[in-house]
Design an enzyme around this catalytic site. Structure first.
Site, PDB file in Angstrom:
ATOM      1  N   ARG A 146       0.965  -1.210   0.000  1.00  0.00           N
ATOM      2  CA  ARG A 146      -0.126   0.079  -0.050  1.00  0.00           C
ATOM      3  C   ARG A 146       0.760   1.207  -0.188  1.00  0.00           C
ATOM      4  NH1 ARG A 146      -5.549  -1.833   2.376  1.00  0.00           N
ATOM      5  NH2 ARG A 146      -6.041   0.527   2.428  1.00  0.00           N
ATOM      6  N   TYR A 149       0.793   4.295  -2.596  1.00  0.00           N
ATOM      7  CA  TYR A 149      -0.397   5.213  -2.438  1.00  0.00           C
ATOM      8  C   TYR A 149      -0.076   6.176  -1.068  1.00  0.00           C
ATOM      9  CZ  TYR A 149      -5.457   6.680  -2.181  1.00  0.00           C
ATOM     10  OH  TYR A 149      -6.359   7.587  -2.018  1.00  0.00           O
ATOM     11  N   ASN A 178     -12.932   6.792   3.819  1.00  0.00           N
ATOM     12  CA  ASN A 178     -13.956   5.917   2.781  1.00  0.00           C
ATOM     13  C   ASN A 178     -15.100   6.665   2.565  1.00  0.00           C
ATOM     14  OD1 ASN A 178     -12.159   4.257   4.505  1.00  0.00           O
ATOM     15  ND2 ASN A 178     -12.811   2.723   3.085  1.00  0.00           N
ATOM     16  N   ARG A 190     -13.437  -2.563  -4.061  1.00  0.00           N
ATOM     17  CA  ARG A 190     -13.641  -1.817  -2.801  1.00  0.00           C
ATOM     18  C   ARG A 190     -14.975  -2.697  -2.114  1.00  0.00           C
ATOM     19  NH1 ARG A 190     -11.745   4.289  -2.545  1.00  0.00           N
ATOM     20  NH2 ARG A 190     -11.055   3.180  -0.780  1.00  0.00           N
ATOM     21  N   VAL A 192     -17.792  -1.370  -0.717  1.00  0.00           N
ATOM     22  CA  VAL A 192     -19.226  -1.146  -0.834  1.00  0.00           C
ATOM     23  C   VAL A 192     -19.576  -1.623  -2.250  1.00  0.00           C
ATOM     24  CG1 VAL A 192     -20.795   0.654  -1.276  1.00  0.00           C
ATOM     25  CG2 VAL A 192     -19.196   0.774   0.714  1.00  0.00           C
ATOM     26  N   PHE A 195     -19.658  -5.695  -2.355  1.00  0.00           N
ATOM     27  CA  PHE A 195     -20.912  -6.303  -1.688  1.00  0.00           C
ATOM     28  C   PHE A 195     -22.155  -6.240  -2.393  1.00  0.00           C
ATOM     29  CE2 PHE A 195     -18.836  -6.510   3.011  1.00  0.00           C
ATOM     30  CZ  PHE A 195     -17.994  -7.278   2.560  1.00  0.00           C
ATOM     31  N   ARG A 215     -14.725   0.475   9.266  1.00  0.00           N
ATOM     32  CA  ARG A 215     -14.538   1.576   8.417  1.00  0.00           C
ATOM     33  C   ARG A 215     -15.664   2.595   8.613  1.00  0.00           C
ATOM     34  NH1 ARG A 215     -10.518  -0.635   7.839  1.00  0.00           N
ATOM     35  NH2 ARG A 215      -9.385  -1.143   5.826  1.00  0.00           N
ATOM     36  N   ASP A 277      -3.992  -4.174   5.940  1.00  0.00           N
ATOM     37  CA  ASP A 277      -5.529  -3.714   5.977  1.00  0.00           C
ATOM     38  C   ASP A 277      -5.720  -3.104   7.214  1.00  0.00           C
ATOM     39  OD1 ASP A 277      -7.826  -4.474   4.266  1.00  0.00           O
ATOM     40  OD2 ASP A 277      -8.372  -4.348   6.107  1.00  0.00           O
TER      41      ASP A 277
HETATM   42  P1  NAD Z   1     -11.018   7.191  -9.230  1.00  0.00           P
HETATM   43  O1  NAD Z   1     -10.042   6.211  -9.410  1.00  0.00           O
HETATM   44  O2  NAD Z   1     -12.458   7.216  -9.440  1.00  0.00           O
HETATM   45  O3  NAD Z   1     -10.613   8.873  -9.880  1.00  0.00           O
HETATM   46  C1  NAD Z   1      -9.386   9.300  -9.901  1.00  0.00           C
HETATM   47  C2  NAD Z   1      -9.269   9.694 -11.424  1.00  0.00           C
HETATM   48  O4  NAD Z   1      -7.866  10.140 -11.580  1.00  0.00           O
HETATM   49  C3  NAD Z   1      -9.526   8.656 -12.290  1.00  0.00           C
HETATM   50  O5  NAD Z   1     -10.321   9.539 -13.384  1.00  0.00           O
HETATM   51  C4  NAD Z   1      -8.461   8.430 -13.117  1.00  0.00           C
HETATM   52  O6  NAD Z   1      -8.489   8.098 -14.431  1.00  0.00           O
HETATM   53  C5  NAD Z   1      -7.528   9.739 -12.923  1.00  0.00           C
HETATM   54  N1  NAD Z   1      -6.015   9.626 -12.937  1.00  0.00           N
HETATM   55  C6  NAD Z   1      -5.373   8.651 -12.243  1.00  0.00           C
HETATM   56  N2  NAD Z   1      -4.018   9.077 -12.668  1.00  0.00           N
HETATM   57  C7  NAD Z   1      -3.805  10.088 -13.298  1.00  0.00           C
HETATM   58  C8  NAD Z   1      -2.885  10.875 -13.825  1.00  0.00           C
HETATM   59  N3  NAD Z   1      -1.625  10.541 -13.749  1.00  0.00           N
HETATM   60  N4  NAD Z   1      -3.432  12.032 -14.558  1.00  0.00           N
HETATM   61  C9  NAD Z   1      -4.554  12.289 -14.839  1.00  0.00           C
HETATM   62  N5  NAD Z   1      -5.614  11.566 -14.468  1.00  0.00           N
HETATM   63  C10 NAD Z   1      -5.269  10.539 -13.579  1.00  0.00           C
HETATM   64  O7  NAD Z   1     -11.003   7.552  -7.430  1.00  0.00           O
HETATM   65  P2  NAD Z   1     -11.989   8.477  -6.534  1.00  0.00           P
HETATM   66  O8  NAD Z   1     -12.540   7.516  -5.663  1.00  0.00           O
HETATM   67  O9  NAD Z   1     -12.830   9.239  -7.226  1.00  0.00           O
HETATM   68  O10 NAD Z   1     -10.628   9.355  -5.987  1.00  0.00           O
HETATM   69  C11 NAD Z   1     -10.461  10.664  -6.107  1.00  0.00           C
HETATM   70  C12 NAD Z   1      -9.352  11.230  -5.137  1.00  0.00           C
HETATM   71  O11 NAD Z   1      -9.771  11.211  -4.065  1.00  0.00           O
HETATM   72  C13 NAD Z   1      -7.944  10.679  -5.420  1.00  0.00           C
HETATM   73  O12 NAD Z   1      -6.880  11.431  -5.292  1.00  0.00           O
HETATM   74  C14 NAD Z   1      -8.181   9.620  -4.110  1.00  0.00           C
HETATM   75  O13 NAD Z   1      -6.890   9.245  -3.690  1.00  0.00           O
HETATM   76  C15 NAD Z   1      -8.880  10.374  -3.088  1.00  0.00           C
HETATM   77  N6  NAD Z   1      -9.433   9.638  -2.112  1.00  0.00           N
HETATM   78  C16 NAD Z   1     -10.694   8.915  -2.438  1.00  0.00           C
HETATM   79  C17 NAD Z   1     -11.312   8.095  -1.568  1.00  0.00           C
HETATM   80  C18 NAD Z   1     -12.413   7.352  -1.704  1.00  0.00           C
HETATM   81  O14 NAD Z   1     -13.033   6.864  -0.893  1.00  0.00           O
HETATM   82  N7  NAD Z   1     -13.016   7.344  -2.775  1.00  0.00           N
HETATM   83  C19 NAD Z   1     -10.830   8.015  -0.013  1.00  0.00           C
HETATM   84  C20 NAD Z   1      -9.677   9.056   0.054  1.00  0.00           C
HETATM   85  C21 NAD Z   1      -8.931   9.592  -0.838  1.00  0.00           C
HETATM   86  N1  UDP Z   2     -13.213  -5.911   2.368  1.00  0.00           N
HETATM   87  C1  UDP Z   2     -13.960  -7.089   2.370  1.00  0.00           C
HETATM   88  N2  UDP Z   2     -14.601  -7.538   1.049  1.00  0.00           N
HETATM   89  C2  UDP Z   2     -14.335  -7.195  -0.172  1.00  0.00           C
HETATM   90  C3  UDP Z   2     -13.415  -5.921  -0.358  1.00  0.00           C
HETATM   91  C4  UDP Z   2     -13.147  -5.338   0.995  1.00  0.00           C
HETATM   92  O1  UDP Z   2     -14.083  -7.506   3.342  1.00  0.00           O
HETATM   93  O2  UDP Z   2     -14.829  -7.781  -0.874  1.00  0.00           O
HETATM   94  C5  UDP Z   2     -12.546  -5.301   3.409  1.00  0.00           C
HETATM   95  C6  UDP Z   2     -11.287  -4.735   3.378  1.00  0.00           C
HETATM   96  O3  UDP Z   2     -10.550  -5.940   3.931  1.00  0.00           O
HETATM   97  C7  UDP Z   2     -11.118  -3.800   4.431  1.00  0.00           C
HETATM   98  C8  UDP Z   2     -12.645  -2.805   4.054  1.00  0.00           C
HETATM   99  O4  UDP Z   2     -13.354  -3.914   3.495  1.00  0.00           O
HETATM  100  O5  UDP Z   2     -11.063  -4.195   5.526  1.00  0.00           O
HETATM  101  C9  UDP Z   2     -12.591  -1.801   3.405  1.00  0.00           C
HETATM  102  O6  UDP Z   2     -11.820  -2.060   2.216  1.00  0.00           O
HETATM  103  P1  UDP Z   2     -11.703  -1.105   0.952  1.00  0.00           P
HETATM  104  O7  UDP Z   2     -10.767  -1.866  -0.266  1.00  0.00           O
HETATM  105  O8  UDP Z   2     -12.940  -0.602   0.466  1.00  0.00           O
HETATM  106  O9  UDP Z   2     -11.082   0.200   1.553  1.00  0.00           O
HETATM  107  P2  UDP Z   2      -9.834   0.530   2.334  1.00  0.00           P
HETATM  108  O10 UDP Z   2      -9.071  -0.733   2.835  1.00  0.00           O
HETATM  109  O11 UDP Z   2      -8.781   1.292   1.351  1.00  0.00           O
HETATM  110  O12 UDP Z   2     -10.137   1.331   3.442  1.00  0.00           O
END
Ligand code: NAD
Ligand code: UDP
Ligand code: UDP
Length: 328
Positions: A146, A149, A178, A190, A192, A195, A215, A277
């Protein structure tokens, strides 16, 4: 947003899950929106309903390369967010966070734009403090699967604060917890989306470990409201600021809720827990409440209702969709 009809806003990662919802809200507010994306995990489908909008411009571009445009505000969201996607090409993930931040900060410096960074709760790693306040420095493995990231996002935060101190940039760093909702990827692994898709297909629900890990799930509309409020805070408020829902659930509880809400006959089965995790995660949201006057208000059950409806429709259109499951 004051004078929002005059505001030119760049959204990197604007074709992704969060970015596309943000573009919608900015267009509603009257902004000129420049959406930049390399379509690594995002898609035009997420923006299909606004592609003809006169104030939206969509540009295929990778933020690891310089970008010369004229804008007033930047929301830097570009980065794959799900473990399966960001671990697929870990070097590119780190480059996207680090080189992407340098380029967007350089751009913000040149055009004097205010810039928001989509940081993450992953900067806290597998936290030893619960819930996580912003002044907790985290418990992160620098060399694990991880890390590309987590450490990429941590370095991006460092760059934001150094540009703030060294070049007096107006920065806003939001640490997103999340988030779920319509337009999540059906196969990004992911919890949600997995599931819901599994329950709708009547296939086994894959619970990793014993399901006692927790979470806190924030509905996407709540989160985007927080982005907009954070951008409007006075210049002396930089964050980092936790953005998430404070209601904590075990993953086993989530599995049961999804089965119940989809009236599914799917069985819950156990799979191995992925490495590193986090066992527990819940934001301390007091800073967001005091500085943004914001808290996430959509209950999990309500947000899931909208998300289930979205995936139900998606599965009708593309029945072959299969979730990605951890096999390690
Ligand atoms: P997502 O993967 O749906 O969106 C990310 C977007 O960035 C995509 O459209 C992808 O094509 C684009 N992208 C990736 N690499 C790129 C690059 N090098 N140049 C241009 N575009 C690029 O993910 P998301 O869930 O919408 O997340 C958006 C942002 O929020 C991310 O920075 C992510 O780290 C952050 N974030 C999301 C969550 C969440 O729960 N969804 C949680 C924490 C942080
Ligand atoms: N998870 C799970 N079953 C799945 C996908 C994820 O039990 O099919 C668990 C995973 O191990 C983690 C939590 O759900 O504990 C959230 O996972 P996700 O990948 O959505 O987000 P993150 O770990 O980045 O918070
Ligand atoms: N940059 C960009 N767009 C701009 C200005 C800069 O993409 O409008 C990139 C450029 O590639 C540069 C980086 O941002 O390397 C950092 O810019 P900065 O001015 O901070 O530093 P430089 O490397 O130019 O000294």
């Amino acid at each position: 947003m004051k004078d929002s009809y005059l505001t030119r806003v760049l959204v990197t990662g604007g074709a992704g899950f969060l970015g596309s919802h943000l573009c919608d809200r900015l267009l509603e507010r009257g902004c000129d929106v420049l959406c930049v994306d390399n379509f690594y995990t995002g898609s035009k489908r997420n923006l299909a309903h606004v592609l003809d909008h006169p104030r939206l411009e969509l540009m295929r571009h990778d933020v690891t390369f310089p970008l010369y445009v004229e804008v007033d505000q930047i929301f830097n969201l570009a980065c794959p967010a799900s473990p399966i996607h960001y671990q697929n090409d870990p070097v590119q993930t780190t480059k996207t966070s680090v080189h992407g931040a340098i380029n967007m900060l350089g751009l913000a410096k040149r055009v004097k734009a205010k810039i928001f960074q989509a940081s993450t709760s992953e900067v806290y790693g597998d936290p030893e403090v619960h819930p996580q306040p912003e002044d907790y420095w985290g418990h992160v493995n620098p060399i694990g699967f991880r890390s590309c990231y987590d450490e990429g996002k941590r370095c991006a935060e460092t760059l934001f604060f150094d540009y703030y101190r060294q070049h007096k940039l107006r920065i806003k760093v939001g640490r997103i917890f999340n988030t779920y909702g319509p337009r999540m990827h059906p196969n990004d692994g992911r919890v949600v989306s997995n599931f819901i898709v599994q329950a709708l297909r009547g296939e086994p629900i894959t619970l990793y470990g014993d399901g006692s890990q927790t979470r806190s799930f924030c509905y996407v509309a709540d989160l985007v409201e927080a982005f907009l409020r954070m951008m409007e805070t006075p210049d002396d408020f930089t964050g980092p600021c936790n953005l998430g829902n404070g209601d904590e659930f075990t993953i086993a509880q989530l599995a049961e809720l999804v089965v119940e809400m989809t009236n599914s006959r799917a069985k819950i089965i156990r799979k191995p827990l992925p490495s590193d995790d986090p066992k527990q995660r819940k934001p301390d949201t007091r800073l967001a409440e005091s500085k943004l006057g914001w808290r996430a208000t959509t209950p999990l059950r309500e947000g899931l209702k909208h998300t289930i409806a979205y995936f139900d429709q998606l599965l009708r259109e593309t029945p072959a969709v299969r979730p990605e499951v951890n096999s390690a």
